[in-house]
Scaffold this motif. Structure first.
Motif, short mmCIF file in Angstrom:
data_model
loop_
_atom_site.label_atom_id
_atom_site.label_comp_id
_atom_site.label_asym_id
_atom_site.label_seq_id
_atom_site.Cartn_x
_atom_site.Cartn_y
_atom_site.Cartn_z
N THR A 1 0.85 -1.18 0.00
CA THR A 1 0.00 0.00 0.00
C THR A 1 0.89 1.23 0.00
N TYR A 2 0.74 2.03 -1.05
CA TYR A 2 1.52 3.26 -1.21
C TYR A 2 0.63 4.47 -0.98
N SER A 3 1.25 5.52 -0.52
CA SER A 3 0.61 6.83 -0.47
C SER A 3 1.46 7.74 -1.33
N ILE A 4 0.86 8.28 -2.37
CA ILE A 4 1.61 9.20 -3.24
C ILE A 4 1.09 10.60 -3.00
N GLY A 5 1.95 11.56 -3.20
CA GLY A 5 1.53 12.94 -3.04
C GLY A 5 2.33 13.84 -3.96
N PHE A 6 1.72 14.95 -4.32
CA PHE A 6 2.43 15.97 -5.08
C PHE A 6 1.74 17.30 -4.88
N VAL A 7 2.47 18.37 -5.14
CA VAL A 7 1.95 19.72 -5.00
C VAL A 7 2.05 20.40 -6.35
N THR A 8 0.96 21.08 -6.75
CA THR A 8 0.94 21.77 -8.03
C THR A 8 0.56 23.23 -7.86
N THR A 9 0.84 23.97 -8.89
CA THR A 9 0.30 25.31 -9.05
C THR A 9 0.01 25.47 -10.54
N VAL A 10 -0.90 26.33 -10.89
CA VAL A 10 -1.19 26.57 -12.31
C VAL A 10 0.05 27.23 -12.90
N ARG A 11 0.47 26.74 -14.05
CA ARG A 11 1.69 27.25 -14.68
C ARG A 11 1.60 28.76 -14.85
N GLY A 12 2.65 29.42 -14.43
CA GLY A 12 2.71 30.88 -14.53
C GLY A 12 2.38 31.57 -13.22
#
Length: 159
Positions: free
Chosen positions: A110-121
């Motif tokens: 069982t994995y937990s993946i995560g990431f953080v984004t912002t709208v480009r620009g």
């Protein structure tokens, strides 16, 4: 006196709610996850993140990680260093495009993946432009050899 205090507290609470000046847990979004033909997951930003008028919207990936409960962080990549305000390796994606997780996922873990984004620009240093994405999954191979993907609560159930 008691009614006045109650009314005052109600007004203060409403003002804090309206202005957003209250302590709250940041909203966490769920990425789409499907299995590719090679048995590895395709983790992507859902189509619901774009509108009819902004179909070409792109996202900057700020950080990404893979975590296993009881073990800790298995893989982590930072694409933007807020402390130094440098851009070591910008990484852009569109909705439904598989993100690059440079990790080989195994079956029955069982994995937990995560990431953080912002709208480009957008300015990555501003917290209000960021979205945190998180999801749990497990790749399960049945006794008859069929591979399937279990998400969220299903991924945590007995193996």
């Amino acid at each position: 006196m008691k009614q006045r205090l109650s009314l005052s507290l109600l007004i203060i609470f409403q003002l804090l709610t309206i202005t957003g000046c209250y302590f709250h847990r940041p909203m966490v979004y769920r990425p789409d996850i499907v299995l590719k033909k090679d048995g590895q997951p395709c983790i992507s930003i859902p189509r619901s993140e774009v509108s009819f008028f902004n179909k070409d919207k792109q996202f900057d990936i700020i950080t990404a990680d893979v975590f296993q409960s009881g073990i800790g962080t298995l893989w982590q990549k930072q694409y933007y260093d807020i402390q130094n305000l440098s851009l070591p390796s910008k990484y852009h994606v569109r909705v439904s495009e598989c993100l690059r997780f440079e990790y080989r996922f195994q079956e029955n873990i069982t994995y937990s993946i995560g990431f953080v984004t912002t709208v480009r620009g957008n300015d990555e240093t501003k917290n209000w432009t960021k979205k945190t994405w998180d999801r749990e999954f497990r790749i399960k191979k049945d006794t008859d050899g069929i591979v399937k993907l279990l998400l969220d609560l299903d991924a945590r159930e007995d193996k």
